[in-house]
Design a protein around this motif. Structure first.
Motif, PDB file in Angstrom:
ATOM      1  N   ASP A 248       0.782   3.919   1.732  1.00 46.56           N
ATOM      2  CA  ASP A 248      -0.436   3.726   0.570  1.00 46.56           C
ATOM      3  C   ASP A 248      -1.852   3.451   0.704  1.00 46.56           C
ATOM      4  N   VAL A 249      -2.678   4.501   1.150  1.00 46.87           N
ATOM      5  CA  VAL A 249      -3.393   3.703   1.751  1.00 46.87           C
ATOM      6  C   VAL A 249      -4.588   3.299   0.589  1.00 46.87           C
ATOM      7  N   ASP A 250      -4.712   3.562  -0.703  1.00 44.93           N
ATOM      8  CA  ASP A 250      -5.583   3.792  -1.276  1.00 44.93           C
ATOM      9  C   ASP A 250      -4.696   1.692  -1.869  1.00 44.93           C
ATOM     10  N   ALA A 251      -3.534   1.548  -1.343  1.00 48.43           N
ATOM     11  CA  ALA A 251      -2.739  -0.069  -1.201  1.00 48.43           C
ATOM     12  C   ALA A 251      -4.018  -0.728  -0.621  1.00 48.43           C
ATOM     13  N   ALA A 252      -3.991  -0.334   0.890  1.00 47.15           N
ATOM     14  CA  ALA A 252      -4.893  -1.226   1.743  1.00 47.15           C
ATOM     15  C   ALA A 252      -6.314  -0.914   1.817  1.00 47.15           C
ATOM     16  N   ALA A 253      -6.974   0.218   0.905  1.00 46.25           N
ATOM     17  CA  ALA A 253      -8.494   0.256   0.999  1.00 46.25           C
ATOM     18  C   ALA A 253      -8.568  -1.050  -0.138  1.00 46.25           C
ATOM     19  N   LYS A 254      -7.802  -1.490  -1.014  1.00 44.85           N
ATOM     20  CA  LYS A 254      -7.665  -2.934  -1.503  1.00 44.85           C
ATOM     21  C   LYS A 254      -7.918  -4.299  -0.587  1.00 44.85           C
ATOM     22  N   LEU A 255      -6.942  -4.276   0.459  1.00 40.38           N
ATOM     23  CA  LEU A 255      -7.377  -5.236   0.961  1.00 40.38           C
ATOM     24  C   LEU A 255      -8.060  -5.310   2.364  1.00 40.38           C
ATOM     25  N   GLY A 256      -9.312  -3.962   1.948  1.00 41.26           N
ATOM     26  CA  GLY A 256     -10.302  -3.875   2.726  1.00 41.26           C
ATOM     27  C   GLY A 256     -10.817  -2.647   3.597  1.00 41.26           C
ATOM     28  N   ALA A 257      -9.392  -1.508   3.897  1.00 41.75           N
ATOM     29  CA  ALA A 257      -9.585  -0.387   5.106  1.00 41.75           C
ATOM     30  C   ALA A 257     -10.242   0.444   4.075  1.00 41.75           C
ATOM     31  N   MET A 258     -10.302   1.206   5.452  1.00 39.96           N
ATOM     32  CA  MET A 258     -11.412   2.364   4.495  1.00 39.96           C
ATOM     33  C   MET A 258     -10.949   3.375   3.753  1.00 39.96           C
ATOM     34  N   PRO A 259     -11.151   4.390   2.481  1.00 45.08           N
ATOM     35  CA  PRO A 259     -10.728   5.500   2.168  1.00 45.08           C
ATOM     36  C   PRO A 259     -10.780   6.293   2.698  1.00 45.08           C
ATOM     37  N   VAL A 260      -9.473   6.705   2.535  1.00 47.32           N
ATOM     38  CA  VAL A 260      -9.226   8.215   2.947  1.00 47.32           C
ATOM     39  C   VAL A 260      -9.881   9.414   2.325  1.00 47.32           C
ATOM     40  N   PRO A 261     -10.546  10.286   2.561  1.00 46.79           N
ATOM     41  CA  PRO A 261      -9.974  11.093   2.167  1.00 46.79           C
ATOM     42  C   PRO A 261      -8.481  11.710   1.007  1.00 46.79           C
ATOM     43  N   ILE A 262      -8.563  12.438   0.341  1.00 44.86           N
ATOM     44  CA  ILE A 262      -7.870  12.497  -0.280  1.00 44.86           C
ATOM     45  C   ILE A 262      -6.755  13.675   0.562  1.00 44.86           C
ATOM     46  N   THR A 263      -7.302  14.870   0.340  1.00 45.98           N
ATOM     47  CA  THR A 263      -6.703  15.596   1.682  1.00 45.98           C
ATOM     48  C   THR A 263      -6.111  15.642   2.871  1.00 45.98           C
ATOM     49  N   MET A 264      -7.011  14.014   3.891  1.00 41.84           N
ATOM     50  CA  MET A 264      -6.263  13.467   4.723  1.00 41.84           C
ATOM     51  C   MET A 264      -5.321  12.767   4.536  1.00 41.84           C
ATOM     52  N   VAL A 265      -4.898  11.784   4.388  1.00 32.38           N
ATOM     53  CA  VAL A 265      -4.059  11.099   3.719  1.00 32.38           C
ATOM     54  C   VAL A 265      -1.892  11.764   3.484  1.00 32.38           C
ATOM     55  N   TYR A 266      -1.692  11.575   4.945  1.00 31.40           N
ATOM     56  CA  TYR A 266      -0.286  11.659   5.193  1.00 31.40           C
ATOM     57  C   TYR A 266       0.918  11.314   3.557  1.00 31.40           C
ATOM     58  N   LYS A 267       0.326  10.408   2.656  1.00 32.89           N
ATOM     59  CA  LYS A 267       1.955  10.585   2.366  1.00 32.89           C
ATOM     60  C   LYS A 267       1.393  12.057   0.753  1.00 32.89           C
TER      61      LYS A 267
END
Length: 401
Positions: A248-267
């Motif tokens: 869940d890259v959005d959960a990671a972004a809330k912790l400070g990770a870079m946002p991931v463009p939606i078409t690049m998200v493996y999930k």
């Protein structure tokens, strides 16, 4: 202009089997009896969804992909994955280690050629962690600056807890390839990877995907390949992703990770069976036809044997030419690619003469990459052994001129 087909030794987009192209031409008008051409049909139609599932099944069965890994289809080629891998695996690392600063997050890169070098440069550009070059092959080259070898195992230095460990199995530009033989000094040093953890090992297999088995596939976090070498037309990228790396890259972004463009998200890809948006429908269709033909011929065992014979013939011709002072191998023995064989033709004007003679005999796209020059013969699956024999015969003829 001639209507006949030449022998295409190009590095990609590369040659496809004639029988596949003929079948694909029918599908352009009528895909699987639908009365609609493959380039026109909805990617959400039951016929196309079923075909995509068949393609996934062919990849899984021929490569023996375990259920621990998902198979995803996307766009953007290897260059797109340079970015997607960094963003997804940094997000995973953030979820696993939320308290680490970016300076404490390492990304390890094994740099053995032009493409792994570009991948490392993209990781530095994106930031989010520190790039550690686990090994750079250039200091171990004949001239100290070229990519002509796979370094010895004792030259690698991996980080203890990296977000990713990246290597390119076959360097298309430089003609360097990791050996499939675990006992070879040119094999990948799996034994040096961090132990007691699921190593985030990433491999670019673009130029050799579906040409031979992948050593220790299950030990990889991500394997990816652009289709335009051994599988199909440009526009399709195939991913094999270990399920713990689909996060869940959005959960990671809330912790400070870079946002991931939606078409690049493996999930996103995994949750939507690679159909979140319109995929490369035609490229998927032709790739499916290619892999169906591959299975009928005997799969990767068949291609591994044929491709080894093909490469051995060309390398033998280079060696014969080197003894006569006409050809010069560009890669150290043992590190040469089975897919992209590179060499120089020595003497003023000799390279141009070699290329001109090859073209006169119906052999095209032998000129090396613009960044390194020389000759490059790409011996992908669709190049037949007979066509390689024609190249070798010409190489020997050129020696006598």
């Amino acid at each position: 202009m001639s209507d006949s087909r030449v022998i295409n030794f190009g590095a990609g987009p590369s040659v496809l089997p004639d029988s596949v192209l003929q079948e694909a031409a029918k599908g352009l008008l009528n895909f699987n009896g639908t009365g609609i051409g493959i380039a026109e049909i909805s990617h959400r139609s039951k016929e196309f969804v079923a075909f995509l599932a068949e393609l996934e099944g062919q990849v899984r069965s021929q490569l023996e992909v375990p259920e621990t890994h998902s198979i995803l289809f996307t766009q953007g080629g290897a260059t797109g994955q340079f970015s997607a891998i960094v963003l997804n695996l940094l997000a995973r690392h953030r979820l696993l280690h939320p308290d680490l600063s970016n300076d404490e997050r390492a990304m390890d890169y094994v740099v053995t050629g032009s493409w792994s070098k570009k991948a490392a440069e993209e990781a530095r550009r994106l930031g989010g962690g520190q790039v550690n070059v686990a090994v750079d092959a250039r200091p171990y080259s004949k001239d100290g600056k070229s990519f002509d070898n796979i370094p010895a195992h004792d030259t690698y230095t991996f980080s203890p807890n990296p977000a990713l460990i990246y290597y390119c199995e076959n360097e298309t530009v430089d003609g360097v390839e990791f050996s499939n033989d675990a006992s070879s000094p040119a094999s990948f040093p799996f034994h040096l990877l961090p132990q007691n953890t699921l190593a985030p090992l990433v491999a670019d297999y673009s130029s050799s995907f579906m040409s031979r088995p992948i050593p220790r596939l299950a030990d990889h976090a991500i394997i990816y390949a652009g289709a335009q070498k051994n599988i199909g037309p440009a526009g399709l990228t195939i991913l094999i992703v270990r399920k713990d790396c689909i996060v869940d890259v959005d959960a990671a972004a809330k912790l400070g990770a870079m946002p991931v463009p939606i078409t690049m998200v493996y999930k996103t890809l995994a949750d939507n069976n690679s159909l979140y948006n319109t995929p490369s429908v035609l490229a998927i269709y032709i790739s499916g036809l290619v892999l169906k033909r591959s299975a009928e011929l005997g799969g990767l065992k068949y291609y591994e044997e044929v491709n080894k014979r093909k490469a051995e013939k060309v390398y033998a011709a280079i060696k014969e030419g080197a003894e006569k002072g006409v050809y010069q191998a560009k890669v150290k023995e043992g590190s040469g690619s089975l897919m992209n064989v590179v060499f120089n033709v020595l003497g003023e004007g000799a390279e141009a003469k070699f290329l001109s003679g090859a073209e006169a005999r119906g052999m095209q796209a032998l000129k090396g990459h613009r960044s390194v020059g020389g000759i490059r013969a790409s011996l992908y699956n669709a190049i037949t052994e007979q066509q390689v024999d024609m190249l070798v015969a010409y190489m020997k003829e050129f020696l006598e001129q």
